[in-house]
Write a protein that holds these residues in place. Structure first.
Motif, mmCIF file in Angstrom:
data_model
loop_
_atom_site.group_PDB
_atom_site.id
_atom_site.type_symbol
_atom_site.label_atom_id
_atom_site.label_comp_id
_atom_site.label_asym_id
_atom_site.label_seq_id
_atom_site.Cartn_x
_atom_site.Cartn_y
_atom_site.Cartn_z
ATOM 1 N N ALA A 38 -4.540 -5.075 -19.248
ATOM 2 C CA ALA A 38 -3.807 -6.224 -19.777
ATOM 3 C C ALA A 38 -2.966 -6.864 -18.670
ATOM 4 O O ALA A 38 -2.457 -6.188 -17.775
ATOM 5 N N GLN A 39 -2.812 -8.196 -18.750
ATOM 6 C CA GLN A 39 -2.017 -8.917 -17.766
ATOM 7 C C GLN A 39 -0.572 -8.401 -17.734
ATOM 8 O O GLN A 39 0.053 -8.340 -16.684
ATOM 9 N N SER A 40 -0.068 -8.017 -18.890
ATOM 10 C CA SER A 40 1.304 -7.517 -18.963
ATOM 11 C C SER A 40 1.481 -6.251 -18.124
ATOM 12 O O SER A 40 2.552 -6.023 -17.540
ATOM 13 N N LYS A 41 0.438 -5.415 -18.039
ATOM 14 C CA LYS A 41 0.505 -4.193 -17.231
ATOM 15 C C LYS A 41 0.574 -4.538 -15.741
ATOM 16 O O LYS A 41 1.349 -3.926 -14.987
ATOM 17 N N LEU A 45 3.695 -3.706 -13.112
ATOM 18 C CA LEU A 45 3.564 -3.040 -11.818
ATOM 19 C C LEU A 45 4.120 -3.917 -10.691
ATOM 20 O O LEU A 45 4.792 -3.421 -9.774
ATOM 21 N N MET A 46 3.850 -5.217 -10.753
ATOM 22 C CA MET A 46 4.368 -6.131 -9.733
ATOM 23 C C MET A 46 5.890 -6.146 -9.743
ATOM 24 O O MET A 46 6.533 -6.178 -8.687
ATOM 25 N N THR A 47 6.465 -6.086 -10.948
ATOM 26 C CA THR A 47 7.924 -6.050 -11.068
ATOM 27 C C THR A 47 8.497 -4.791 -10.431
ATOM 28 O O THR A 47 9.590 -4.814 -9.850
ATOM 29 N N SER A 48 7.750 -3.708 -10.498
ATOM 30 C CA SER A 48 8.209 -2.452 -9.899
ATOM 31 C C SER A 48 8.121 -2.497 -8.369
ATOM 32 O O SER A 48 8.947 -1.904 -7.673
ATOM 33 N N VAL A 49 7.127 -3.197 -7.861
ATOM 34 C CA VAL A 49 6.938 -3.287 -6.405
ATOM 35 C C VAL A 49 7.915 -4.286 -5.786
ATOM 36 O O VAL A 49 8.370 -4.107 -4.652
ATOM 37 N N LEU A 50 8.260 -5.331 -6.540
ATOM 38 C CA LEU A 50 8.987 -6.480 -5.994
ATOM 39 C C LEU A 50 10.309 -6.143 -5.299
ATOM 40 O O LEU A 50 10.553 -6.628 -4.182
ATOM 41 N N PRO A 51 11.212 -5.335 -5.886
ATOM 42 C CA PRO A 51 12.507 -5.097 -5.222
ATOM 43 C C PRO A 51 12.364 -4.529 -3.815
ATOM 44 O O PRO A 51 13.084 -4.944 -2.895
ATOM 45 N N PHE A 418 11.017 -18.155 6.213
ATOM 46 C CA PHE A 418 11.824 -19.353 6.078
ATOM 47 C C PHE A 418 12.576 -19.426 4.750
ATOM 48 O O PHE A 418 13.309 -20.379 4.495
ATOM 49 N N CYS A 419 12.380 -18.419 3.884
ATOM 50 C CA CYS A 419 13.059 -18.440 2.590
ATOM 51 C C CYS A 419 14.569 -18.357 2.779
ATOM 52 O O CYS A 419 15.064 -17.598 3.611
ATOM 53 N N ARG A 420 15.305 -19.142 1.966
ATOM 54 C CA ARG A 420 16.759 -19.173 2.081
ATOM 55 C C ARG A 420 17.455 -18.573 0.869
ATOM 56 O O ARG A 420 18.645 -18.273 0.938
ATOM 57 N N THR A 421 16.769 -18.437 -0.234
ATOM 58 C CA THR A 421 17.406 -17.914 -1.435
ATOM 59 C C THR A 421 16.576 -16.760 -1.997
ATOM 60 O O THR A 421 15.388 -16.608 -1.692
ATOM 61 N N THR A 422 17.220 -15.976 -2.850
ATOM 62 C CA THR A 422 16.530 -14.854 -3.485
ATOM 63 C C THR A 422 15.387 -15.338 -4.362
ATOM 64 O O THR A 422 14.322 -14.706 -4.428
ATOM 65 N N GLU A 423 15.588 -16.473 -5.031
ATOM 66 C CA GLU A 423 14.530 -17.008 -5.890
ATOM 67 C C GLU A 423 13.297 -17.395 -5.078
ATOM 68 O O GLU A 423 12.163 -17.173 -5.517
ATOM 69 N N GLU A 424 13.510 -17.997 -3.913
ATOM 70 C CA GLU A 424 12.373 -18.341 -3.057
ATOM 71 C C GLU A 424 11.653 -17.076 -2.597
ATOM 72 O O GLU A 424 10.411 -17.030 -2.570
ATOM 73 N N LEU A 425 12.421 -16.052 -2.245
ATOM 74 C CA LEU A 425 11.810 -14.783 -1.847
ATOM 75 C C LEU A 425 10.976 -14.189 -2.979
ATOM 76 O O LEU A 425 9.866 -13.695 -2.758
ATOM 77 N N LYS A 426 11.517 -14.232 -4.187
ATOM 78 C CA LYS A 426 10.794 -13.676 -5.336
ATOM 79 C C LYS A 426 9.463 -14.396 -5.531
ATOM 80 O O LYS A 426 8.430 -13.757 -5.778
ATOM 81 N N ASP A 427 9.474 -15.722 -5.430
ATOM 82 C CA ASP A 427 8.259 -16.498 -5.640
ATOM 83 C C ASP A 427 7.143 -16.055 -4.698
ATOM 84 O O ASP A 427 6.029 -15.727 -5.119
ATOM 85 N N ILE A 428 7.446 -16.084 -3.398
ATOM 86 C CA ILE A 428 6.400 -15.814 -2.415
ATOM 87 C C ILE A 428 6.084 -14.319 -2.348
ATOM 88 O O ILE A 428 4.917 -13.934 -2.198
ATOM 89 N N CYS A 429 7.110 -13.472 -2.465
ATOM 90 C CA CYS A 429 6.845 -12.021 -2.471
ATOM 91 C C CYS A 429 5.914 -11.625 -3.616
ATOM 92 O O CYS A 429 5.010 -10.799 -3.436
ATOM 93 N N SER A 430 6.132 -12.204 -4.786
ATOM 94 C CA SER A 430 5.290 -11.866 -5.943
ATOM 95 C C SER A 430 3.830 -12.194 -5.668
ATOM 96 O O SER A 430 2.924 -11.392 -5.963
ATOM 97 N N MET A 431 3.598 -13.370 -5.094
ATOM 98 C CA MET A 431 2.222 -13.762 -4.808
ATOM 99 C C MET A 431 1.626 -12.923 -3.683
ATOM 100 O O MET A 431 0.443 -12.574 -3.710
#
Length: 453
Positions: A38-41, A45-51, A418-431
């Motif tokens: 499932a996509q939710s799974k 997992l991505m949420t666990s890797v992200l930090p 080049f990311c300046r904010t945590t939100e920008e980091l989250k976007d690109i890190c997730s992908m």
């Protein structure tokens, strides 16, 4: 961290194997049932890797910043800097003064010919004025160097004392203010606050300085501190247009369009021809589905400045929101023609291209054109975060082999620096996390591509 990544690779492998086994059916549009995971799974997992990924990138950024002079990052694009400078009410005043003070050549001549006779305090003033003239000419890189050199001279207590004792002008305060701006533009937030706060000590009733300090706090994610500074600025000057404009930006970041709208409307009551406030209000109205109100704002803004790249870009976004992608593309192209160094309309034009139905005989939109536009945006402004987001997604979806997929990961790596904010980091890190897992999974399966179409 490693176990979460390995688990993500495993589920990606299961998904890829499922798609590979059903490749022919997928190509023919035949239903193949639900995938094994499932996509939710996958998202869990991505949420666990992200930090851990964000922490690693931030450590790399700190290491890079420490190796640079003064911990400074590269300047944003000239267009971005100019838009920030124009957002403050003192813009026209300092521009006029810079023009009257003389040319860069005249300041350079004074610095060279009088080097042996002038004091370091006099040199600091000339460096600051030359830097301001460079800013007037749009040469922000050399302007920053002059502001840095002027502020370094202030580290000598004797220089500081001489400038503080000079009652003929406000040179000391202005050197501090421009040094703070230079630090802010290179994302040295602590350095920016140090200069701005010292400047505020000298000019405690200067509301614009408080707004600039609030901007630094906002960029550092300290929203409560920023709001307190905005309140102080408005306490000093209830008609401080800058405070309403920049507080509205913070309200939008906090997801409070109602309060943002109230600030922007107050800003426009005070200054009806304020172009940026009018455009921001149009954005708020679009976000709340008041497209007629947004159109009125844009029509007014276009009357104020018919050649504004931003006006055409915002109007294109309105057409996009209405699903009229052809009209949106026309406006985005007008925006890039008015100001070729504005990165945003190139990204928006690419999105319009990808949402435009394919021409007769084609099965997909003009992907090549969309990629060209996104690459142009990055070329113009290497720090423009959204261009990396969309270009990476598009290129990965079209990757015909794993080499191309790895190129996308390298693109994400560039964007992360080049990311300046945590939100920008989250976007690109997730992908990036998902792309790496997919490539690792495909490699483990002996596959040569991620593309099953």
């Amino acid at each position: 961290q490693q176990k979460w990544h390995e688990a993500l690779v495993e589920v990606c492998a299961m998904q890829l194997k499922f798609m590979q086994d059903n490749r022919d059916k997928l190509r023919q549009g035949i239903p193949v049932g639900n995938p094994p995971v499932a996509q939710s799974k996958i998202e869990q997992l991505m949420t666990s890797v992200l930090p851990g990924e964000i922490e690693a990138v931030e450590a790399q950024q700190k290491e890079r910043d420490a190796s640079n002079k003064g911990g400074q990052r590269p300047l944003p694009s000239n267009y971005t800097i100019l838009q920030l400078l124009k957002s403050f009410g003192g813009y026209n005043q300092w521009m006029g003064q810079a023009a009257r003070d003389g040319s860069v050549e005249s300041f350079t001549k004074q610095l060279d010919e009088s080097s042996s006779s002038m004091t370091d305090a006099e040199r600091a003033v000339l460096l600051w004025k030359r830097g301001r003239r460079h800013a007037y000419d749009g040469k922000f890189d050399v302007a920053k160097d002059d502001f840095d050199a002027a502020s370094e001279l202030l580290e000598d207590d004797a220089v500081k004392a001489e400038l503080q004792d000079d009652t003929s002008g406000d040179n000391y305060a202005r050197i501090l203010e421009w040094a703070g701006m230079a630090k802010h533009l290179t994302y040295n937030l602590d350095g920016a606050l140090t200069y701005y706060e010292e400047c505020s000590d000298i000019e405690p009733t200067n509301a614009e300085l408080l707004v600039k300090r609030a901007g630094v706090k906002t960029d550092g994610g300290k929203f409560d501190d920023a709001l307190e500074l905005f309140e102080t600025a408005l306490g000093l000057d209830p008609d401080a247009v800058d405070a309403y404009l920049h507080r509205a930006n913070l309200r939008l970041m906090q997801g409070d369009p109602a309060k943002a709208r109230a600030d922007l409307e107050r800003c426009l009551e005070l200054r009806p021809n304020h172009l940026l406030a009018r455009l921001r209000l149009a954005t708020v109205l679009m976000a709340t589905n008041d497209l007629e109100g947004a159109k009125r704002c844009l029509d007014f803004a276009e009357r104020v400045d018919p050649d504004s790249s931003e006006v055409h870009s915002y109007r294109g976004e309105m057409h996009f929101a209405q699903g009229d992608y052809a009209a949106a593309r026309i406006e985005f192209d007008k925006a890039t023609k008015c100001e070729p160094t504005n990165p945003a309309p190139y990204v928006n034009a690419a999105l319009a291209v990808m949402n435009t139905p394919p021409a007769a005989g084609d099965s997909i939109p003009d992907v090549k054109e969309a990629i060209r536009l996104l690459e142009t945006s990055i070329e113009i402004d290497p720090q423009f975060h959204s261009a990396y987001v969309h270009l990476g997604q598009l290129k990965l979806s079209m990757a015909t082999d794993l080499i191309s997929a790895r190129d996308v990961i390298q693109l994400y790596d560039k964007g992360l620096m080049f990311c300046r904010t945590t939100e920008e980091l989250k976007d690109i890190c997730s992908m990036r996390i998902l792309a790496v897992a997919q490539v690792d999974a495909a490699t483990a399966l002996g596959m040569e591509t991620l593309n099953m179409q």
